[in-house]
Design an enzyme around this catalytic site. Sequence first.
Site, PDB file in Angstrom:
ATOM      1  N   GLU A   1    -102.694  21.276-109.161  1.00 38.19           N
ATOM      2  CA  GLU A   1    -102.353  22.459-108.357  1.00 38.19           C
ATOM      3  C   GLU A   1    -102.590  22.123-106.882  1.00 38.19           C
ATOM      4  O   GLU A   1    -103.722  21.865-106.473  1.00 38.19           O
ATOM      5  CB  GLU A   1    -103.222  23.644-108.781  1.00 38.19           C
TER       6      GLU A   1
ATOM      7  N   GLU B   1    -109.006  34.622-114.243  1.00 35.76           N
ATOM      8  CA  GLU B   1    -107.609  34.521-113.772  1.00 35.76           C
ATOM      9  C   GLU B   1    -107.551  33.291-112.893  1.00 35.76           C
ATOM     10  O   GLU B   1    -107.967  33.318-111.735  1.00 35.76           O
ATOM     11  CB  GLU B   1    -107.230  35.785-112.979  1.00 35.76           C
TER      12      GLU B   1
ATOM     13  N   CYS C   1    -100.997  31.780-107.302  1.00 36.73           N
ATOM     14  CA  CYS C   1    -101.391  31.209-108.598  1.00 36.73           C
ATOM     15  C   CYS C   1    -100.173  30.881-109.458  1.00 36.73           C
ATOM     16  O   CYS C   1    -100.157  29.880-110.159  1.00 36.73           O
ATOM     17  CB  CYS C   1    -102.332  32.153-109.337  1.00 36.73           C
TER      18      CYS C   1
ATOM     19  N   LYS D   1    -117.347  40.426-104.509  1.00 40.94           N
ATOM     20  CA  LYS D   1    -117.625  39.309-103.576  1.00 40.94           C
ATOM     21  C   LYS D   1    -116.267  38.770-103.152  1.00 40.94           C
ATOM     22  O   LYS D   1    -115.606  38.051-103.896  1.00 40.94           O
ATOM     23  CB  LYS D   1    -118.437  38.220-104.294  1.00 40.94           C
TER      24      LYS D   1
HETATM   25  P1  NDP Z   1    -112.058  29.335-105.507  1.00 43.22           P
HETATM   26  O1  NDP Z   1    -112.252  29.072-106.937  1.00 43.22           O
HETATM   27  O2  NDP Z   1    -112.485  28.314-104.542  1.00 43.22           O
HETATM   28  O3  NDP Z   1    -112.783  30.680-105.047  1.00 43.22           O
HETATM   29  C1  NDP Z   1    -112.547  31.919-105.663  1.00 43.22           C
HETATM   30  C2  NDP Z   1    -113.725  32.812-105.410  1.00 43.22           C
HETATM   31  O4  NDP Z   1    -114.869  32.260-106.059  1.00 43.22           O
HETATM   32  C3  NDP Z   1    -114.111  32.929-103.928  1.00 43.22           C
HETATM   33  O5  NDP Z   1    -114.616  34.228-103.690  1.00 43.22           O
HETATM   34  C4  NDP Z   1    -115.226  31.903-103.821  1.00 43.22           C
HETATM   35  O6  NDP Z   1    -116.076  32.127-102.726  1.00 43.22           O
HETATM   36  C5  NDP Z   1    -115.937  32.115-105.138  1.00 43.22           C
HETATM   37  N1  NDP Z   1    -116.786  30.998-105.552  1.00 43.22           N
HETATM   38  C6  NDP Z   1    -116.752  29.700-105.146  1.00 43.22           C
HETATM   39  N2  NDP Z   1    -117.731  28.998-105.756  1.00 43.22           N
HETATM   40  C7  NDP Z   1    -118.387  29.857-106.566  1.00 43.22           C
HETATM   41  C8  NDP Z   1    -119.490  29.728-107.465  1.00 43.22           C
HETATM   42  N3  NDP Z   1    -120.116  28.577-107.646  1.00 43.22           N
HETATM   43  N4  NDP Z   1    -119.898  30.820-108.137  1.00 43.22           N
HETATM   44  C9  NDP Z   1    -119.261  32.014-107.980  1.00 43.22           C
HETATM   45  N5  NDP Z   1    -118.228  32.203-107.138  1.00 43.22           N
HETATM   46  C10 NDP Z   1    -117.785  31.133-106.444  1.00 43.22           C
HETATM   47  O7  NDP Z   1    -110.531  29.699-105.366  1.00 43.22           O
HETATM   48  P2  NDP Z   1    -109.734  29.922-104.035  1.00 43.22           P
HETATM   49  O8  NDP Z   1    -110.333  31.040-103.260  1.00 43.22           O
HETATM   50  O9  NDP Z   1    -109.580  28.604-103.415  1.00 43.22           O
HETATM   51  O10 NDP Z   1    -108.339  30.456-104.599  1.00 43.22           O
HETATM   52  C11 NDP Z   1    -107.373  29.614-105.018  1.00 43.22           C
HETATM   53  C12 NDP Z   1    -107.349  29.485-106.517  1.00 43.22           C
HETATM   54  O11 NDP Z   1    -107.266  30.772-107.128  1.00 43.22           O
HETATM   55  C13 NDP Z   1    -106.137  28.759-107.021  1.00 43.22           C
HETATM   56  O12 NDP Z   1    -106.519  27.853-108.018  1.00 43.22           O
HETATM   57  C14 NDP Z   1    -105.260  29.860-107.602  1.00 43.22           C
HETATM   58  O13 NDP Z   1    -104.354  29.407-108.560  1.00 43.22           O
HETATM   59  C15 NDP Z   1    -106.269  30.794-108.138  1.00 43.22           C
HETATM   60  N6  NDP Z   1    -105.732  32.152-108.259  1.00 43.22           N
HETATM   61  C16 NDP Z   1    -105.437  32.650-109.497  1.00 43.22           C
HETATM   62  C17 NDP Z   1    -104.836  33.893-109.646  1.00 43.22           C
HETATM   63  C18 NDP Z   1    -104.522  34.450-110.998  1.00 43.22           C
HETATM   64  O14 NDP Z   1    -104.262  35.648-111.085  1.00 43.22           O
HETATM   65  N7  NDP Z   1    -104.495  33.654-112.056  1.00 43.22           N
HETATM   66  C19 NDP Z   1    -104.511  34.705-108.464  1.00 43.22           C
HETATM   67  C20 NDP Z   1    -104.889  34.090-107.218  1.00 43.22           C
HETATM   68  C21 NDP Z   1    -105.474  32.861-107.131  1.00 43.22           C
HETATM   69  P3  NDP Z   1    -115.812  31.296-101.362  1.00 43.22           P
HETATM   70  O15 NDP Z   1    -114.513  31.748-100.854  1.00 43.22           O
HETATM   71  O16 NDP Z   1    -116.936  31.654-100.513  1.00 43.22           O
HETATM   72  O17 NDP Z   1    -115.808  29.844-101.744  1.00 43.22           O
END
Ligand code: NDP
Length: 502
Positions: free
Chosen positions: A391, A258, A292, A183
Amino acid sequence: MTLTLDLTARRVEHARMFVDGGWADAASGGSFPTVDPSTGETIAQVPRADATDVDRAVAAARRVSVEWQFTDAVARAGLLRALAGLVAENADELARLEALDSGHYLAKAQELVAAIPLWLEYWAGLADKVGGRTIDVPGNKLSFTLREPLGVTAHIVPWNYPLLILVRSCAPALALGNTCVVKPAEDTSLSALKFAELVEQAGFPAGVFNVVTGFGAEAGAALAAHPDVAGITFTGSTETGKTVAKLAADHVAQVNLELGGKSPTIVFPDADLDDAVEAAVQGFCSHAGQVCVAGTRLFVHADVREAFLAKLVDRLRAAKIGDIFDGATQMGPLINEKQYRRVREYIEIGKSEGTLHYGGGRPAGTADGGYYVEPTVFTDVTNDARIAREEIFGPVAAVITWTDEDELIRACNDSPYGLFAVVFTKDITRALSTTRRLQVGGVMINDWFGELPMTPHGGHKQSGTGREEGLEAVHGYTQIKHVTVNLDDSLRAGTDWAGAPL
Ligand code: NDP
């Protein structure tokens, strides 16, 4: 029907989901727009999957999961290698799609896509080498473990490095015999769909790899909650990660999380300041700070503070921000309007918590509709300020001046996050003793982060559980079966049942 990119019109046609080896709209017929963050204009309509579509994708992945598990590892590796070749052949189009959809400037998107085959080849190489171990048990017995795939794995991907993050988790999952349902983030589905075309061309059996596009709370939650999903790799915010972990707990799925970070960059007085400044700039400005591991807390020793800040400002002034397709650009826009507003809000908060030393506005000459923010530096910040604790996910850094090493370590560790840190000093003993005391999942000494397939990546504390990449990632995509064989002729001859421990 293949996805097509018209770069002049900045439009993409035929974005369909890839489920059970075929291309599909959402069962409901629903779709949603995906937007070019440089202009705010819609570039494509993407299917809006809901629980029905997720169910279909998981059912397909489940149907073929045993067949895929027992496909020879050498054959699985061959398909991954073919896929690596196709990614390399289609690198230009993948990079242009990724740039348009995610706001990465083209040269960076090209670098990222050029690296993708490394992950596919690394895991292709390991597919036939990962195994169990033998165990020296008492008695005339042979005891050993088998390392087996989990079954159907779900991969929930964020928008900041869409294709890289998809591949870094699906490559080990597929190599080790799992079937995948991905997804992508709703803002950045396009590279995942193009990648699915290449999976199809490479010859993976139908159902082994599936992509459902849609909203997190709808498609993402349905996937995380699906009882037939045995493992979930979630990359995203800590808040959503907790929700996903709770959904996974209901059907006892294994989870790799992650999550976010608030990483320190530590500058000792003997640091090479030019290098430290370059690492700091990469640290909080790469992909406009939407990383991240972003080094958004700059702990600079008081003795070098003025020199460091002067060099930092010079470097930021020289950075070219703007059109992602201009070869000189070094920083593009934020991903969407919501993120733009959020970062602007933090900049306002920062003004009341510290001194605005650089930036804070919109970069000159950027397109009106685009979500551009200037690199922004606050000085005179304390570690308890919101801009030092939360963050931001934008190009905003808090400079914290330090003098005492114990207090420095306390402040670095005083964070709910523990993803990553950077240390700059020429004294290796000091670098390593600092490294040992930092509560983080990764440290770079005199260097900036470079993601590689062979080095484990993941967080301590609320930055996550499990590891992506490296041999450590094997644990996230496999489970253990223990086997003991009695080698005596007769069970009764060798076993004292009365005295046997249970
Ligand atoms: P989100 O947590 O908003 O979204 C991540 C994914 O989860 C998206 O595909 C999102 O879909 C989906 N999602 C949202 N709500 C739900 C739910 N209730 N159930 C299941 N899936 C859901 O993160 P961001 O996309 O905003 O990314 C930024 C964040 O990711 C930052 O906090 C960053 O630090 C972290 N990150 C961590 C990394 C690591 O390796 N540690 C690497 C990259 C990013 P949708 O987009 O449709 O909302």
